[in-house]
Design a protein around this motif. Structure first.
Motif, PDB file in Angstrom:
ATOM      1  N   ALA A 231     -24.954 -57.775  46.247  1.00 39.99           N
ATOM      2  CA  ALA A 231     -25.559 -59.187  46.153  1.00 39.99           C
ATOM      3  C   ALA A 231     -26.514 -59.098  44.912  1.00 39.99           C
ATOM      4  O   ALA A 231     -26.783 -59.898  44.051  1.00 39.99           O
ATOM      5  N   GLU A 232     -27.473 -58.166  44.953  1.00 36.22           N
ATOM      6  CA  GLU A 232     -28.390 -57.762  43.955  1.00 36.22           C
ATOM      7  C   GLU A 232     -27.644 -57.470  42.441  1.00 36.22           C
ATOM      8  O   GLU A 232     -28.212 -57.832  41.531  1.00 36.22           O
ATOM      9  N   LYS A 233     -26.651 -56.851  42.539  1.00 41.21           N
ATOM     10  CA  LYS A 233     -26.299 -56.426  41.362  1.00 41.21           C
ATOM     11  C   LYS A 233     -25.079 -57.314  40.771  1.00 41.21           C
ATOM     12  O   LYS A 233     -24.131 -57.182  39.666  1.00 41.21           O
ATOM     13  N   TRP A 234     -24.804 -58.397  41.455  1.00 44.69           N
ATOM     14  CA  TRP A 234     -23.454 -59.228  41.413  1.00 44.69           C
ATOM     15  C   TRP A 234     -23.805 -59.921  39.848  1.00 44.69           C
ATOM     16  O   TRP A 234     -24.717 -60.617  39.584  1.00 44.69           O
TER      17      TRP A 234
ATOM     18  N   ARG B  54     -16.324 -58.031  35.190  1.00 42.25           N
ATOM     19  CA  ARG B  54     -17.577 -57.113  35.144  1.00 42.25           C
ATOM     20  C   ARG B  54     -17.693 -56.630  36.592  1.00 42.25           C
ATOM     21  O   ARG B  54     -18.220 -55.522  36.945  1.00 42.25           O
ATOM     22  N   LEU B  55     -17.173 -57.266  37.678  1.00 43.08           N
ATOM     23  CA  LEU B  55     -17.457 -56.786  39.281  1.00 43.08           C
ATOM     24  C   LEU B  55     -16.456 -55.655  39.144  1.00 43.08           C
ATOM     25  O   LEU B  55     -16.834 -54.704  39.935  1.00 43.08           O
TER      26      LEU B  55
ATOM     27  N   MET C  56     -21.658 -49.153  49.142  1.00 41.76           N
ATOM     28  CA  MET C  56     -22.449 -50.169  48.882  1.00 41.76           C
ATOM     29  C   MET C  56     -22.712 -51.277  50.084  1.00 41.76           C
ATOM     30  O   MET C  56     -21.578 -51.770  50.678  1.00 41.76           O
ATOM     31  N   THR C  57     -23.654 -51.815  50.416  1.00 41.58           N
ATOM     32  CA  THR C  57     -23.696 -53.000  51.475  1.00 41.58           C
ATOM     33  C   THR C  57     -23.468 -54.194  50.548  1.00 41.58           C
ATOM     34  O   THR C  57     -23.619 -54.155  49.395  1.00 41.58           O
TER      35      THR C  57
ATOM     36  N   VAL D 247     -27.135 -62.779  43.649  1.00 47.38           N
ATOM     37  CA  VAL D 247     -26.431 -63.905  44.304  1.00 47.38           C
ATOM     38  C   VAL D 247     -27.016 -63.522  45.718  1.00 47.38           C
ATOM     39  O   VAL D 247     -27.712 -62.661  45.977  1.00 47.38           O
ATOM     40  N   SER D 248     -26.762 -64.560  46.488  1.00 48.67           N
ATOM     41  CA  SER D 248     -27.069 -64.294  48.041  1.00 48.67           C
ATOM     42  C   SER D 248     -25.892 -63.554  48.657  1.00 48.67           C
ATOM     43  O   SER D 248     -24.866 -63.368  48.179  1.00 48.67           O
TER      44      SER D 248
END
Length: 404
Positions: free
Chosen positions: A26-29, A61-62, A20-21, A38-39
């Protein structure tokens, strides 16, 4: 230079393993309070340790998202800031091992009363549990003596399933791995049982000298363990001595096993002390088998009622299926062919209920012995051959139908 641990190290490692990049992460954070996103710069700062996640629920969750074991971020008994510190006592780890030990004992109980597929299902449950523990527990815990001892017992159960499915080489390999673990933790009972199981498989392969060497090692290690271990190691050593034609040593070893067992009321049912589940009927069965190996079939038949009564007392369905094979062999040695075939048929019918390819193969071995002994034209033997062939044809047809 030692780098101070921070959450970002584990997050980056998990992200890269997931291919994952930073932008995708950031999109799934997970956001504190709900939602995601997040950014990319924030992700980069966290991974480099420039920013710290203060909300532990976000960390959890992460970890779930990136498949990171919780102990890697300090959310279990293991503390990554101090790897030598493990919280002991009443906790999830200890309860998990308690459950594993209980399941191991229940699986041995299943082996006594259920067919092989039921036992195999329970063993697979244990396999999944220990596969998870090997991945999700830190090295200091995986090297814990109790963990290793229980894992050795899981290997032993897997090897038993291998034997029932005629995977004898694979079984021996697992017993040897069990032995390596036992040596590393220096646990007498586990060592004794591993040597015993290795010796038993070597005897099955016709390597009697090596088998005796290992079984004598098992006997010696048993002296550091409980009486339960002493009984079972002497019983199996007696069996091996008999197979090698050592009648005096056979009698000494089996008598030692019986004397010790008789001094222990709790041995009757094989209560699982030191993971010994061999019952007194099993000890008597080794004596029965040994008499055959030293060419004393009358002694085997003289034990018939005693063994049957003990099997009934213990509800040992597994041994109830196997013991008619001794009577079949004894009657064959005495030239009583009808009685031999009768016992062989009883064994085969019960072996089918066990659903053990290993057990069924022994019925064919008996038939081949009858035929090679000059009884191939005997009507009872002919009927035995026809029955086995017909049963096999039925099984083949059933398997074919199941495939389609």
């Amino acid at each position: 230079m030692n780098m101070k641990y921070h959450y970002g190290m584990s997050i980056r490692e998990g992200r890269e393993k997931m291919n994952m990049t930073q932008a995708q992460l950031a999109e799934k954070w997970p956001k504190s309070g709900g939602g995601t996103g997040v950014s990319e710069n924030y992700v980069s700062d966290v991974e480099r340790g420039l920013k710290k996640i203060t909300d532990l629920e976000t960390v959890r969750r992460l970890c779930n998202l990136l498949q990171i074991p919780l102990w890697k971020v300090g959310l279990s008994d293991y503390n990554p800031h101090n790897p030598t510190t493990i919280i002991r006592g009443t906790n999830m780890y200890e309860e998990t091992l308690n459950t594993a030990e209980s399941l191991i004992k229940r699986t041995w109980g299943l082996r006594r009363v259920m067919s092989v597929p039921y036992v195999e299902e329970s063993v697979n449950d244990l396999n999944r549990l220990f596969e998870y523990l090997h991945v999700h527990t830190p090295p200091p815990i995986r090297l814990d003596k109790r963990f290793q001892m229980l894992y050795a017992q899981v290997l032993r159960l897997n090897a038993v399933v291998d034997v029932e499915n005629q995977r004898y080489v694979e079984a021996l390999d697992k017993f040897r791995k069990m032995n390596e673990i036992a040596k590393a933790i220096d646990h007498p009972a586990t060592l004794a049982m591993s040597y015993l199981n290795i010796g038993t498989e070597l005897e099955r392969m016709g390597k009697q000298e090596e088998a005796i060497d290992h079984l004598e090692l098992a006997r010696d290690e048993a002296l550091r363990g409980s009486k339960h271990i002493i009984v079972v190691t002497h019983a199996y050593l007696a069996r091996c001595y008999a197979s090698a034609g050592m009648k005096v040593k056979f009698e000494r070893a089996i008598n030692a096993a019986i004397r010790t067992a008789n001094s222990m009321e709790e041995f009757t049912y094989g209560d699982g002390t030191d993971f010994v589940f061999h019952s007194f009927s099993g000890v008597l069965a080794e004596k029965s088998y040994g008499h055959l190996e030293v060419n004393d079939p009358e002694a085997t038949l003289a034990m018939k009622e005693e063994i049957q009564n003990q099997i009934a007392l213990e509800a040992n369905i597994w041994l109830d299926a196997w013991i008619p094979l001794d009577w079949a062999r004894a009657n064959l040695m005495l030239g009583q062919i009808e009685k031999s075939v009768e016992a062989g048929l009883e064994f085969y019918r019960k072996a089918k209920l066990l659903k053990s390819p290993h057990a069924k193969s022994r019925a064919y071995r008996l038939l081949n012995t009858l035929e090679s002994s000059g009884y191939s034209d005997h009507q009872a033997v002919i009927d035995f051959r026809n029955m086995l062939d017909n049963e096999d044809n039925k099984d083949d047809l059933k398997e074919l139908n199941e495939e389609f």
